[in-house]
Design a protein around this motif. Structure first.
Motif, PDB file in Angstrom:
ATOM      1  N   UNK A 167      23.819 -28.677 -10.550  1.00 52.77           N
ATOM      2  CA  UNK A 167      25.016 -28.916  -9.818  1.00 52.77           C
ATOM      3  C   UNK A 167      24.530 -28.898  -8.345  1.00 52.77           C
ATOM      4  N   UNK A 168      23.885 -28.264  -7.967  1.00 56.87           N
ATOM      5  CA  UNK A 168      23.551 -28.324  -6.454  1.00 56.87           C
ATOM      6  C   UNK A 168      22.922 -29.606  -6.048  1.00 56.87           C
ATOM      7  N   UNK A 169      22.071 -30.183  -6.918  1.00 58.83           N
ATOM      8  CA  UNK A 169      21.438 -31.478  -6.756  1.00 58.83           C
ATOM      9  C   UNK A 169      22.723 -32.586  -6.949  1.00 58.83           C
ATOM     10  N   UNK A 170      23.603 -32.189  -7.667  1.00 53.90           N
ATOM     11  CA  UNK A 170      24.717 -33.417  -7.983  1.00 53.90           C
ATOM     12  C   UNK A 170      25.794 -33.226  -6.646  1.00 53.90           C
ATOM     13  N   UNK A 266      27.596 -23.934   0.915  1.00 52.43           N
ATOM     14  CA  UNK A 266      28.607 -24.489   2.112  1.00 52.43           C
ATOM     15  C   UNK A 266      30.117 -24.510   1.214  1.00 52.43           C
ATOM     16  N   UNK A 267      29.860 -25.118  -0.092  1.00 48.78           N
ATOM     17  CA  UNK A 267      31.072 -25.318  -0.807  1.00 48.78           C
ATOM     18  C   UNK A 267      31.669 -23.798  -1.176  1.00 48.78           C
ATOM     19  N   UNK A 268      30.718 -23.045  -1.854  1.00 44.43           N
ATOM     20  CA  UNK A 268      31.072 -21.433  -1.982  1.00 44.43           C
ATOM     21  C   UNK A 268      31.594 -20.867  -0.823  1.00 44.43           C
ATOM     22  N   UNK A 274      38.856 -20.156   2.142  1.00 41.93           N
ATOM     23  CA  UNK A 274      40.250 -20.887   2.316  1.00 41.93           C
ATOM     24  C   UNK A 274      41.073 -20.124   1.268  1.00 41.93           C
ATOM     25  N   UNK A 275      40.433 -19.471   0.191  1.00 41.92           N
ATOM     26  CA  UNK A 275      41.161 -18.909  -0.893  1.00 41.92           C
ATOM     27  C   UNK A 275      41.590 -17.207  -0.224  1.00 41.92           C
ATOM     28  N   UNK A 276      40.779 -16.897   0.667  1.00 40.60           N
ATOM     29  CA  UNK A 276      41.028 -15.435   1.203  1.00 40.60           C
ATOM     30  C   UNK A 276      41.878 -15.427   2.485  1.00 40.60           C
ATOM     31  N   UNK A 277      41.632 -16.740   3.442  1.00 41.16           N
ATOM     32  CA  UNK A 277      42.249 -16.486   4.657  1.00 41.16           C
ATOM     33  C   UNK A 277      43.095 -17.552   5.006  1.00 41.16           C
ATOM     34  N   UNK A 284      34.485 -30.167   6.599  1.00 34.95           N
ATOM     35  CA  UNK A 284      34.393 -30.675   5.256  1.00 34.95           C
ATOM     36  C   UNK A 284      33.250 -30.127   4.371  1.00 34.95           C
ATOM     37  N   UNK A 285      33.320 -29.853   3.204  1.00 34.35           N
ATOM     38  CA  UNK A 285      32.104 -29.309   2.352  1.00 34.35           C
ATOM     39  C   UNK A 285      32.089 -30.441   1.215  1.00 34.35           C
ATOM     40  N   UNK A 286      31.101 -30.513   0.776  1.00 38.66           N
ATOM     41  CA  UNK A 286      29.520 -30.047   1.189  1.00 38.66           C
ATOM     42  C   UNK A 286      29.116 -30.364   2.465  1.00 38.66           C
TER      43      UNK A 286
END
Length: 321
Positions: A167-170, A266-268, A274-277, A284-286
């Motif tokens: 998934x990281x390569x993706x 970076x995505x994590x 964003x969810x916490x704060x 933008x991510x990645x």
């Protein structure tokens, strides 16, 4: 002993196969209207890429398989590595097909993708666990060849590593030539280490990955004539993961594949923040998109990431030796 002749021929064959199949397949993808749809929420500079043929990862897979099988060194390890490439590539192909042909923009649902990935990962790791002399032990970087026995944790841990790598390569496949160029460099590391450890067939497969990526860059470098799609990125992830697992060197992936790791991290970070704060850490991510939005041209981002991969490859060799 490093055998240059052994690894040079598969690279040349894969390069030739990719350069020959590319001009034949790309027009077919165009005629079938297998064009990429660029998301509106992505960088606006990418909108000009709308309609560029995707699913070009088929070109990569063809080159790797042809070169590997023609080497005459087919054994269990090679077949498992090719199984990984084809298996994960198949998951990506189905995802691409749903998005591009069936016009369902999200493709496979996340859980569907993960089920397929975990099944293939488990089979690959189980093979290694049953056949390797090292069993549940893994090579620890920077320890002069020390192997740590993980015991019962080996299978679940390594399965997670495989799925995370794929998934990281993706995620890395977001700019022209980025994933193919980074994986080209990563494959050189595995060619060298596989040769040093005596995994001849794995060195051949990784050499074929190198040649296929080099040939694919002919069509994928900016401005790209074709995208690899999930078909290609997951297949390449399967190649990297299989090489590491078969050599009991899964802990080397975060080092030599540091770019992959950074993209996922970076995505994590972005999602968690964003969810916490309610705030985003990156524009933008990645993370490759973050650098674009701060003003770097796409080619600069790719060039810097390639250079970083070269440095990480050197560090990984030091960690390995």
């Amino acid at each position: 002993m490093f055998n240059y002749h052994m690894v040079l021929i598969p690279a040349v064959v894969a390069l030739a196969a990719t350069l020959i199949s590319g001009p034949m397949l790309i027009p077919v993808l165009k005629r079938l209207k297998f064009g990429q749809t660029i998301r509106d929420e992505g960088p606006k500079t990418h909108l000009v890429k709308n309609g560029t043929p995707t699913m070009g990862g088929i070109i990569l897979v063809i080159g790797i398989i042809v070169a590997s099988l023609l080497s005459g060194k087919v054994d269990g390890n090679m077949l498992v590595a090719l199984f990984s490439i084809i298996g994960f590539g198949l998951v990506g192909f189905v995802d691409d097909y749903i998005k591009v042909v069936l016009k369902r923009s999200l493709g496979l649902r996340a859980y569907q993708k993960l089920i397929g990935q975990f099944v293939f990962a488990f089979l690959i790791v189980l093979y290694q666990y049953k056949t390797s002399d090292y069993g549940s032990s893994i090579l620890v970087p920077f320890t002069d060849g020390y192997y740590f026995d993980m015991g019962m944790l080996y299978i679940p841990f390594t399965v997670l590593v495989v799925v995370a790598t794929v998934n990281s390569v993706n995620l890395t496949d977001g700019l022209d030539g980025l994933a193919s160029g980074v994986t080209l460099i990563v494959s050189v590391f595995f060619v060298i280490t596989a040769s040093m450890l005596g995994y001849e067939s794995i060195a051949i497969v990784c050499s074929a990955v190198f040649g296929a990526c080099l040939g694919f860059l002919r069509f994928n470098i900016y401005p790209a004539k074709v995208f690899m799609g999930d078909t290609g990125s997951m297949a390449l992830g399967g190649a990297v993961a299989a090489a590491a697992v078969i050599m009991n060197a899964s802990l080397m992936i975060p080092i030599v594949g540091g770019i992959y790791f950074a993209e996922s991290l970076s995505v994590i970070i972005q999602v968690t923040s964003f969810k916490l704060t309610g705030k985003r850490v990156f524009k933008m991510s990645p993370i490759h998109h973050h650098f674009e939005l701060v003003g770097w041209h796409e080619t600069k981002v790719v060039g810097v990431f390639w250079a970083t991969s070269l440095v990480l490859g050197a560090v990984a060799l030091i960690a390995f030796i």
